[in-house]
Design an enzyme around this catalytic site. Structure first.
Site, short mmCIF file in Angstrom:
data_model
loop_
_atom_site.label_atom_id
_atom_site.label_comp_id
_atom_site.label_asym_id
_atom_site.label_seq_id
_atom_site.Cartn_x
_atom_site.Cartn_y
_atom_site.Cartn_z
N GLU A 169 -34.26 70.72 63.71
CA GLU A 169 -34.47 69.31 64.08
C GLU A 169 -35.04 68.48 62.93
O GLU A 169 -35.37 67.31 63.12
CB GLU A 169 -35.41 69.22 65.28
N ASP A 204 -35.52 74.76 82.98
CA ASP A 204 -35.76 73.57 82.14
C ASP A 204 -34.45 72.84 81.81
O ASP A 204 -34.40 72.08 80.83
CB ASP A 204 -36.53 73.92 80.87
N GLU A 238 -33.39 77.22 78.84
CA GLU A 238 -32.17 77.04 78.08
C GLU A 238 -32.34 77.65 76.70
O GLU A 238 -33.35 77.45 76.03
CB GLU A 238 -31.87 75.55 77.95
N SER A 272 -42.50 72.59 78.55
CA SER A 272 -43.94 72.63 78.83
C SER A 272 -44.19 72.55 80.33
O SER A 272 -45.01 73.32 80.87
CB SER A 272 -44.64 71.47 78.12
N GLY A 319 -40.76 67.17 77.03
CA GLY A 319 -41.72 68.11 77.63
C GLY A 319 -41.15 68.97 78.74
O GLY A 319 -41.91 69.47 79.57
N LYS A 320 -39.84 69.18 78.75
CA LYS A 320 -39.21 69.97 79.82
C LYS A 320 -39.76 71.40 79.87
O LYS A 320 -40.16 71.88 80.92
CB LYS A 320 -37.69 70.02 79.61
#
Length: 213
Positions: free
Chosen positions: A145, A84, A34, A18, A15-16
């Site tokens: 992913e 982030d 990033e 977010s 959740g970075k």
């Protein structure tokens, strides 16, 4: 808020971005994200980590360094900046994925670049249980992913925990997100943002409101 440069960190799916977006909206701050999708080796890396680890890692290192240099060229402290990722975390991935000869070469580059990036005023380290991370990764549905390896994520989570267990470079706030939903639950969101605003020096651990005595 006293913090002028805030970094949100944690393993994949925690959740970075977010939280970075929430802080950016709340503080009216500048946002540094990033650029993951632009790495041309990433899909190949998830399919064959051993073969594509070095290319993937060096691309990330140089991309992150370029972004950090842009911070220097601007007036970093004129307004609040939220990012982030932490530049120093790049070595977590390198340690996990590179062969010894590749890591030796990587370290020479990293050590030349590291002192030339700005240090944050506060790092927020987000944690979550493995099953929670896997669920979040699946839910967001990124194409590269789809073949994500749960074993790799477990190793990465352990590496993150070890890194931040010894981290002393800046003030650190550790937040376990497994049992909170700061995106959709207003009480969780406001409680966490209040804790971030009041974070001071040293290491602090966030305790959700429901667990406080």
């Amino acid at each position: 808020m006293d913090h002028r440069y805030i970094v949100v960190e944690g393993p994949i799916g925690v959740g970075k971005t977010s939280l970075t977006n929430l802080l950016t909206e709340r503080l009216g701050s500048r946002r540094i994200l990033e650029v993951v999708e632009e790495n041309p080796f990433l899909s190949s890396f998830y399919a064959d980590r051993q073969k594509f680890a070095f290319q993937t890692q060096v691309f990330f290192l140089l991309s992150r360094f370029r972004q950090q240099q842009e911070l220097f060229q601007q007036d970093l402290f004129r307004s609040v900046t939220v990012s982030d990722y932490l530049f120093a975390k790049d070595r977590i991935f390198a340690n996990l994925t590179l062969a010894s000869d590749e890591l030796a070469l990587y370290d020479r580059v990293f050590e030349a670049l590291g002192p030339r990036v700005p240090q944050p005023d506060l790092v927020i380290y987000l944690q979550a249980q493995l099953d929670v991370l896997l669920h979040r990764i699946k839910k967001r549905g990124r194409e590269f992913e789809r073949k994500f390896d749960a074993g790799y994520l477990e190793s990465l989570t352990h590496a993150y925990n070890d890194f931040f267990a010894h981290y002393q470079d800046t003030p650190l706030l550790v937040v376990n997100t497994s049992d909170i939903d700061f995106v959709h639950n207003e009480d969780d969101r406001e409680d966490l943002l209040k804790t971030i605003a009041n974070a001071k020096s040293g290491v602090q651990h966030y305790t959700p409101r429901s667990r406080r005595g």
